[in-house]
Scaffold this motif. Sequence first.
Motif, PDB file in Angstrom:
ATOM      1  N   UNK A 162     133.768  64.378  17.132  1.00 57.37           N
ATOM      2  CA  UNK A 162     134.164  65.595  16.418  1.00 57.37           C
ATOM      3  C   UNK A 162     134.792  66.613  17.349  1.00 57.37           C
ATOM      4  N   UNK A 163     134.177  66.776  18.513  1.00 59.38           N
ATOM      5  CA  UNK A 163     134.664  67.762  19.476  1.00 59.38           C
ATOM      6  C   UNK A 163     136.075  67.402  19.941  1.00 59.38           C
ATOM      7  N   UNK A 189     136.840  54.312   4.396  1.00 58.18           N
ATOM      8  CA  UNK A 189     137.763  55.024   5.274  1.00 58.18           C
ATOM      9  C   UNK A 189     138.792  54.038   5.809  1.00 58.18           C
ATOM     10  N   UNK A 190     139.769  54.563   6.532  1.00 53.94           N
ATOM     11  CA  UNK A 190     140.783  53.700   7.122  1.00 53.94           C
ATOM     12  C   UNK A 190     140.174  52.703   8.096  1.00 53.94           C
ATOM     13  N   UNK A 191     139.071  53.080   8.715  1.00 52.50           N
ATOM     14  CA  UNK A 191     138.442  52.208   9.711  1.00 52.50           C
ATOM     15  C   UNK A 191     137.676  51.051   9.086  1.00 52.50           C
ATOM     16  N   UNK A 218     126.507  57.704   1.618  1.00 50.70           N
ATOM     17  CA  UNK A 218     127.695  56.940   2.020  1.00 50.70           C
ATOM     18  C   UNK A 218     128.481  57.687   3.101  1.00 50.70           C
ATOM     19  N   UNK A 219     128.591  59.008   2.958  1.00 50.48           N
ATOM     20  CA  UNK A 219     129.210  59.809   4.012  1.00 50.48           C
ATOM     21  C   UNK A 219     128.432  59.633   5.317  1.00 50.48           C
ATOM     22  N   UNK A 220     127.135  59.685   5.222  1.00 52.22           N
ATOM     23  CA  UNK A 220     126.294  59.604   6.413  1.00 52.22           C
ATOM     24  C   UNK A 220     126.485  58.262   7.121  1.00 52.22           C
ATOM     25  N   UNK A 221     126.520  57.185   6.366  1.00 55.23           N
ATOM     26  CA  UNK A 221     126.690  55.857   6.969  1.00 55.23           C
ATOM     27  C   UNK A 221     128.031  55.744   7.685  1.00 55.23           C
ATOM     28  N   UNK A 222     129.094  56.236   7.045  1.00 52.70           N
ATOM     29  CA  UNK A 222     130.417  56.173   7.681  1.00 52.70           C
ATOM     30  C   UNK A 222     130.465  57.069   8.912  1.00 52.70           C
ATOM     31  N   UNK A 243     133.385  56.506  11.631  1.00 50.67           N
ATOM     32  CA  UNK A 243     134.455  56.139  10.709  1.00 50.67           C
ATOM     33  C   UNK A 243     134.993  57.348   9.943  1.00 50.67           C
ATOM     34  N   UNK A 244     134.371  58.508  10.136  1.00 50.29           N
ATOM     35  CA  UNK A 244     134.865  59.762   9.583  1.00 50.29           C
ATOM     36  C   UNK A 244     134.312  60.892  10.439  1.00 50.29           C
ATOM     37  N   UNK A 245     134.904  62.092  10.306  1.00 46.70           N
ATOM     38  CA  UNK A 245     134.401  63.214  11.084  1.00 46.70           C
ATOM     39  C   UNK A 245     133.454  64.057  10.238  1.00 46.70           C
ATOM     40  N   UNK A 246     133.057  65.202  10.748  1.00 49.08           N
ATOM     41  CA  UNK A 246     131.994  65.984  10.129  1.00 49.08           C
ATOM     42  C   UNK A 246     132.464  67.016   9.109  1.00 49.08           C
TER      43      UNK A 246
END
Length: 309
Positions: A23-24, A197-199, A233-237, A242-245
């Motif tokens: 994220x940073x 996600x794309x990943x 699902x957000x948390x798992x990705x 596979x996604x940011x915060x």
Amino acid sequence: MRYLFFLFTLLFTTTLCSQNRRDILIHDSIQPILYNFNKYKEVKRLVLSLEKEFGKEPSFRYKLLNQSYVNNDIPFFKSNLTDLVKNYGVNINYFSENEHYFHAITKGELSIWFKKMYLKNHFIWMKNNFDKQRDLKKINEIYTKDQLVNGQYAKIDQHLSLDSLQKSKLDKLLGDFFLSNVENLKILSEKIDTYPTAKNFAIVQNGLATAELHLLQSSNEILTEYWNTFFNYYKKAYLKNEMDYMIFKNYDLFHYVKNGTQVFGLLEPSPELENFLDKKIDSIPIEDENYKKRIQEELGWNNHKMQQD
């Protein structure tokens, strides 16, 4: 409040927030200059550096197509677009036609190369991802449906003089639509047991941010049902990089707007936030301090000061 999300993500950059290292790197270094054509070489270097640590970043690669074409980095443009078509499902049907390179690959100087490359590599993606194609089409249609219905809502709101009761009923119908519009996203998330996600799935060229924005802005009832459906699902990705915060941060924003509290501890008072909400903010209370601490530990967050652009 309809488009606060976009203003918030672009301008509200000075805040104490919890982030992991990815994220940073993204929000302190890449995101502030991602769409600056004059910063292309730096953005490209930062994205490639991010990939060395966290693996291929197809979403950023997709966003780099415009910059690489405009900056005449054609070898990278070609290799990048080839990879995105072959391995991440990029489809010519979902180009917006506003891309700087669209004319070049359809009718211009790159059209002969693109046609040959696309026919070959799109077939490879379809062969290797045959079971994803219908799902990907449905997910890309979420944005189209969202824009169509939200556009009609805006016309009704603008041209008809509705009383408060009628306006409330119309808002309820719109919120119900926003929730039903992500039903296929829910089904897909259940199928692959994570947020797509794309990943981990494919590039959704139409994007899901606008539909999610409208759910965040809907009534508390809609917001709660949406968040309870997708949070795990957000948390798992997120835990798999596979996604940011940002979805968690924006949830905190709209939870605060509606309830006067935040959940994840991702906001602090600032002039930017006060300007957006048009009120003085001395503090942003945490809804449940024990829950916040548990989630922050679970998601690997530590407090850092984000840098101003």
